[in-house]
Each structure stands twice: as C-alpha cells, then as structure tokens.
Design a protein around this motif. Sequence first.
Motif, mmCIF file in Angstrom:
data_model
loop_
_atom_site.group_PDB
_atom_site.id
_atom_site.type_symbol
_atom_site.label_atom_id
_atom_site.label_comp_id
_atom_site.label_asym_id
_atom_site.label_seq_id
_atom_site.Cartn_x
_atom_site.Cartn_y
_atom_site.Cartn_z
ATOM 1 N N LYS A 86 11.540 99.768 -46.281
ATOM 2 C CA LYS A 86 10.913 98.459 -46.488
ATOM 3 C C LYS A 86 11.935 97.456 -47.008
ATOM 4 O O LYS A 86 11.947 97.106 -48.185
ATOM 5 C CB LYS A 86 9.714 98.587 -47.440
ATOM 6 C CG LYS A 86 8.851 97.340 -47.522
ATOM 7 C CD LYS A 86 7.572 97.601 -48.294
ATOM 8 C CE LYS A 86 7.838 98.025 -49.724
ATOM 9 N NZ LYS A 86 6.600 98.217 -50.501
ATOM 10 N N LYS A 124 13.199 109.215 -36.458
ATOM 11 C CA LYS A 124 12.836 107.835 -36.801
ATOM 12 C C LYS A 124 12.452 107.776 -38.271
ATOM 13 O O LYS A 124 11.663 108.589 -38.757
ATOM 14 C CB LYS A 124 11.663 107.376 -35.948
ATOM 15 C CG LYS A 124 11.241 105.924 -36.164
ATOM 16 C CD LYS A 124 12.169 104.967 -35.455
ATOM 17 C CE LYS A 124 11.943 104.945 -33.971
ATOM 18 N NZ LYS A 124 12.806 103.974 -33.277
ATOM 19 N N VAL A 125 13.040 106.822 -39.002
ATOM 20 C CA VAL A 125 12.737 106.636 -40.422
ATOM 21 C C VAL A 125 12.380 105.170 -40.672
ATOM 22 O O VAL A 125 12.647 104.294 -39.844
ATOM 23 C CB VAL A 125 13.911 107.072 -41.324
ATOM 24 C CG1 VAL A 125 14.202 108.549 -41.152
ATOM 25 C CG2 VAL A 125 15.146 106.246 -41.036
ATOM 26 N N TYR A 126 11.791 104.915 -41.844
ATOM 27 C CA TYR A 126 11.256 103.590 -42.148
ATOM 28 C C TYR A 126 11.646 103.199 -43.571
ATOM 29 O O TYR A 126 11.415 103.964 -44.513
ATOM 30 C CB TYR A 126 9.730 103.595 -42.018
ATOM 31 C CG TYR A 126 9.257 104.051 -40.659
ATOM 32 C CD1 TYR A 126 8.986 103.137 -39.654
ATOM 33 C CD2 TYR A 126 9.111 105.414 -40.371
ATOM 34 C CE1 TYR A 126 8.566 103.554 -38.397
ATOM 35 C CE2 TYR A 126 8.701 105.847 -39.124
ATOM 36 C CZ TYR A 126 8.427 104.909 -38.133
ATOM 37 O OH TYR A 126 8.031 105.324 -36.901
ATOM 38 N N LEU A 132 5.520 106.787 -45.178
ATOM 39 C CA LEU A 132 6.392 106.899 -44.018
ATOM 40 C C LEU A 132 7.760 107.398 -44.484
ATOM 41 O O LEU A 132 8.260 106.969 -45.518
ATOM 42 C CB LEU A 132 6.538 105.544 -43.330
ATOM 43 C CG LEU A 132 5.308 105.009 -42.592
ATOM 44 C CD1 LEU A 132 5.581 103.595 -42.101
ATOM 45 C CD2 LEU A 132 4.939 105.912 -41.426
ATOM 46 N N LYS A 133 8.356 108.274 -43.726
ATOM 47 C CA LYS A 133 9.585 108.899 -44.211
ATOM 48 C C LYS A 133 10.755 107.914 -44.183
ATOM 49 O O LYS A 133 11.024 107.292 -43.161
ATOM 50 C CB LYS A 133 9.917 110.160 -43.412
ATOM 51 C CG LYS A 133 10.174 109.939 -41.935
ATOM 52 C CD LYS A 133 10.576 111.257 -41.262
ATOM 53 C CE LYS A 133 10.801 111.066 -39.771
ATOM 54 N NZ LYS A 133 11.213 112.294 -39.080
ATOM 55 N N TRP A 164 13.252 97.611 -40.181
ATOM 56 C CA TRP A 164 12.319 98.486 -40.901
ATOM 57 C C TRP A 164 12.269 99.885 -40.294
ATOM 58 O O TRP A 164 12.061 100.860 -40.998
ATOM 59 C CB TRP A 164 10.913 97.875 -40.874
ATOM 60 C CG TRP A 164 10.674 96.866 -41.956
ATOM 61 C CD1 TRP A 164 11.527 96.517 -42.958
ATOM 62 C CD2 TRP A 164 9.493 96.081 -42.146
ATOM 63 N NE1 TRP A 164 10.957 95.558 -43.756
ATOM 64 C CE2 TRP A 164 9.700 95.268 -43.280
ATOM 65 C CE3 TRP A 164 8.289 95.973 -41.467
ATOM 66 C CZ2 TRP A 164 8.748 94.369 -43.759
ATOM 67 C CZ3 TRP A 164 7.333 95.080 -41.941
ATOM 68 C CH2 TRP A 164 7.557 94.292 -43.071
ATOM 69 N N ALA A 165 12.390 99.973 -38.983
ATOM 70 C CA ALA A 165 12.298 101.261 -38.293
ATOM 71 C C ALA A 165 13.608 101.525 -37.557
ATOM 72 O O ALA A 165 14.039 100.693 -36.759
ATOM 73 C CB ALA A 165 11.127 101.254 -37.312
ATOM 74 N N HIS A 218 6.414 111.448 -38.732
ATOM 75 C CA HIS A 218 6.825 110.163 -39.286
ATOM 76 C C HIS A 218 6.275 109.949 -40.692
ATOM 77 O O HIS A 218 6.803 109.116 -41.439
ATOM 78 C CB HIS A 218 6.347 109.024 -38.376
ATOM 79 C CG HIS A 218 6.981 109.037 -37.022
ATOM 80 N ND1 HIS A 218 7.814 108.040 -36.574
ATOM 81 C CD2 HIS A 218 6.940 109.948 -36.008
ATOM 82 C CE1 HIS A 218 8.227 108.315 -35.353
ATOM 83 N NE2 HIS A 218 7.712 109.468 -34.993
ATOM 84 N N VAL A 219 5.242 110.677 -41.065
ATOM 85 C CA VAL A 219 4.570 110.451 -42.342
ATOM 86 C C VAL A 219 4.317 111.787 -43.028
ATOM 87 O O VAL A 219 4.039 112.797 -42.375
ATOM 88 C CB VAL A 219 3.252 109.666 -42.119
ATOM 89 C CG1 VAL A 219 2.316 110.426 -41.192
ATOM 90 C CG2 VAL A 219 2.561 109.341 -43.430
#
Length: 654
Positions: A377, A373-375, A342-343, A390-391, A310-311
């Motif tokens: 903002k 899973k990506v994030y 975070l990706k 966000w996720a 995830h990161v």
Amino acid sequence: MSEPEPEANSQERIAVVLPDGSELEVDADATVEDCAYEIGPGLGSDTVAGKLDGDLVAKEEPVYDSAELEIITDDGGEEYLRVMRHSASHCLAQAVERLYDAEEVKLAIGPPTDEGFYYDFDNLDVDEDDLEEIEAEMEEIVEADYEIEREDVSIEEAEERLEDEPYKLELLSEFADENDQVSFYRQGEWEDLCAGPHVDSTGEIGAVKLLEIAGAYWRGDEENEMQTRIYGTAFEDESDLEEFLERKREAEKRDHRRIGNDMNLFSIQDVTGPGLPLYHPPGKTVLKELEDFVEDLNQDAGYDYVETPHVFKTDLWHRSGHYENYADDMFIFDVGDDEFGLKPMNCPGHAAIFQDQSWSYRDLPIRYAENGKVYRKEQRGELSGLSRVWAFTIDDGHLFVRPDQIEQEVEEIMGMITDVLETFDLEYEMALATRPEKSVGSDEIWERAEDQLRSVLEDHGHEYEIEEGDGAFYGPKIDFAFEDAIGRSWDGPTVQLDFNMPERFDLSYVGEDNEEHRPVMIHRALYGSYERFFMMLIEHFEGKFPLWLAPEQVRVLPISDENLEYAREIAAEFDDFRVEVDDRDSTLERKIRAAHDDRVPYQIIVGDNEEEAGNISVRDRFEDQEYDVEIEAFKEHLEDERDEQRPQPDFLQD
C-alpha cells in the motif's frame, strides 16, 4: 593530601574521529567549524558544512565525543551540491512570497534531493506557465548576494515568529521535544525555520532551473492537505546545468509510460484503481519471455516451483513478523471474525510449505521458486507508472539450507544474477546492506548473518560497498545496482540471508546426529520485480527491445497488393517467430516508417523482384537494408540471434 582545585578557565575536552581514522581533541562545546579551524585556518575558512556519523549538518552544529567527523567545503562534491541546493530551495520560497500574497501562501518543507530540490506550499495557485517568472525572481535573489545568516532562538520565540505558519508550527512542536532552541536562516527580508546547512550567501548558488509543478500531500499522507510542490535544480555552473537538462530530455524521451502507451504494452486506468497495471498482449509477450528466461535458470539450478494464494489470514503475518513491521504497508480487511491481508511478500507462504514436511539433512538444500504477485500500500502520491505500484510480481526464490551450504548457495545465486544482468549488457555494482533500525531477531543472529554474507563477498573477491541500515527487517542482504543506457542507477536483484524466519516458523531438519537442527533461509530475486525491471528495460532500450524480447520480431512489407500473397507465404516461413504482414493499402515508404516507429527489429520487404527470385530484402531498425537475401539464411540468423539473446539486431551490422 587533597586534590588541587581545577583552574577556573579549564575546559572539558572530547575527541572526534577524522576520515583517516585519526582523532582530533577539541573543547567539549566545539562546533564543526571549530574543528575545521583546529585542523587548519584554511580549512576553517572554507568550511560550508559537516557530516557527523554520516549525517549532513550545519557548520554551527556542536560535535560530540567519538563522533566521526567529515568537513564539507565548496570543492564541488555531492555533499556541497546538496547544501547549495538546499539554499536554492530557500530562494524559491523567498521568490514565491515576493510574487504572491505572503499572508496567504503557507510554507511547508523545502529539502534538497538527489537531482535538485523542491518546496511545498499551501494556498498557492500557480501552473507551469508561472515558473519562468518565479525563476527570474530567484535569479535576482542570487544576484543580490544576500548573506545567509543563522540564528538560534528559543522555542517560545520561534512560536511567535511562526504564528501564521501552521505547517512550520507542526514541525516546531516535534523539534521542541528534543531541543531547547531551534535555528532560523535569514537572507535579506526573508527567513525560514531550518536546521541547515546552507552556503554563506545567495550569490554562491550557481545556475538554477525550475522544472515542474506537482501535487503532494503534507507529510506524504493522503489524509492530509494536498499542497503545491515546485521542483527545481541547481548546479555550480551553466555547463553542468545544461548537461543535466540534456540527460533529463533524454530520460523524458525514454519515459516508459509514454513508450508503453505508444507500443500498447500496458495501461493503468482510473476504473481499475491506482498502481494496478493492466498488461496488454504486446506487454505480456515481453513479460512471458522474461519469465521463461528465469524459469530456465531456475530449472538448471534445481528449483521446484510452488504457488501461494494472494491473501492469508493475518495469523501468518503475525508469525512471520510482517504484521508488527509492515502492517502500515499492507492491505488488511476482515472476513467474518477473521482478519486477512493481501500478501506483501511470498516468503511466509514458502516457509509454511517447508514446515508442512519432515526433512533430513540429506534433503537440503530445498529450493522453492514462484512468480508471486504481491501487494503493498504505497501512498498514492508516490505511485508512478510501473516504477512504483500497488500490485507487482517478484521472481521469488527461497532456499532452506544447512549452515555449511550457505556460501555455495549464495555464490550460485550471485552467478544466476550476473547471468541475468550480463544478458542485458548491464554494468552493475554490489553492496552489503546491514541491519535497519526496525528489525526482528537478536544481535547475535544479525552479526552471524552479516558475517556470512561478508565472507561470501570477500572469499570470492567481489568488490562491494556497505549500505548501513538498508537490510530487510528480517536479515541482511547483498544488493545489485545497475546502470541503464543513459547512466541512471537502478536497484534490482538481491540475495538475503535470514536466520529469523526459520525461528519464527520453528523450521527444522534432522541432522546426521539424528538431532533436530534449524535451517537457514535464503531469499533471492533475479530481477527484483518484473514491473520495475520491465520499466527499466523499456527505458534502457527506448522500447527497441532485443529480438528475443520484442513483441513483434519481424514485419513483412509487400510493395504492392500484387505481392500480398507472396508476403503471406514468407510470413508462414517465419512462423517460429512473432511475425506480422502489413497488408494496409499504403505506400512502401509509409509502411517502412510505421515499422520503424513501432520499433520492430526487422522488416522483410517483398516485391516483384523478390517474388520472381524466390528471396527477400531485409531492413533492420537501424535503417540498413540488404537485397537478394536467401530465406533460409535469414531464418538461421534469426534463430541464432534469438536463442543467443543478443542485445541488438545484427544481421546487417557485420
């Protein structure tokens, strides 16, 4: 011999391009309206606004050489509707300042939208109960038929007029960098700094309706002041307005947030943070079915599953180009001396996996898949249920191919996408999205990529639109948009061609000539994201999922407690399905109503007659019922309906 002096009244001429491709020669200082009169006096008098190179502008806007010009009249088209709605937003602001303290209320912005308009106000204390009074004042302004007059003034004069409007002054400071003058629009006693366009008078605004009140940050930045946003809509006549309101009522009935709560599918809680959904067991059941469906398609198409964290260190995002183009939308933090993020996308991780091995031309294409899973903002004010979070999880696929493999691979991906959309009985359209302003890579790379996708579309006879500037920052794409059950359009699956990521990661394979060659990277998603697709399915089906997706597929209803043991035996017969027994101490009518409200596709009803005969009664969600049904016959039907992924229960629909 000297050149003759030009005549004193000579005028430089320019040419604009009309929609049919012809050119119209006009004076260099001509406006949109002047051009319309050059075409014909009738068109000139009907002109409301214009489009210059695709941008909607006021009819007073000067044209320029080689501009593509389209004249907008009051013919009822979408562009005219936007102009009218823009004028309606001014009526809203005028009504608010009439009803409330104009010295205290501060104006922000009031643009048209796809479905209406809004206006943002600071220092305005109103609630939903006040909308009726504001709307009535708007209707008086429309009835008064005030002329809407444009006035161009100097920056200095504009500053004087706006000395008590801090938000307008901030906008003015930005206009001043590019203009010597700005425009105001006046209607009656009220005026506003505005570039337009507008209709000629308030009386041309048709039926108006105020819809809701919300909070909105100034300029969409949560560090700024929270303002009061009033949403409304306007149509040319009452019948169009009522049709819109009926669609809106239907959309509210299908709101995935309400249905998600009713069916216990998901929640987004303050304690976990905004835009971070929690999937409850019924919701995860639906998601798992969606995942299995895509995994079967991927397996048949030769994809290998990979997994990325995830990161990542931001070194990866610098290399991929995301840091320079996407950093504002990323969650970035420090760990010791290193910076991590975070990706926001899965593609750089997949490129790093490909880079870790040596490849021959015989190995290609390489196809990676990941439910990753990506994030991102997003602004808090833009978060909404599952539609913007966000996720979220992308059913991602990345292919590394030789240039000669592009057409076949893209066409196969498009076939997978159409399989998905047709399974859900969704009508869809395709569009080619071209280079955006913010992008990476040379003009040559982008032209090559766009030409490749255009060739795939045209060689296979696909109809498509051009979406100028809507491509990803790393490459053009083919987007699929589809309509739901009530005619709303959604963005979904996509296939993207990328010549830039292989360059940035120095990816290569050894060709037949024993030389190193650069592969082409293809990005694809069959749903787009699980969250948005799930949201759309909830609203499309109104929570009444097809049998194969339904969290609970069958509910067994014993007529009395004496039939409870037989009900459990029947449930065991259907243990290949998601089946529950309603063993509550309640009447059959209430059990039937509960199963209907819970949107269960089928109910099996058992009483003394069924128990004695060794069969069942079957009731579907359409409230049709059949008695004396053989258990094996119904089981076989359920298996076929599930395995064929039929869109609706159909046991009793023959």
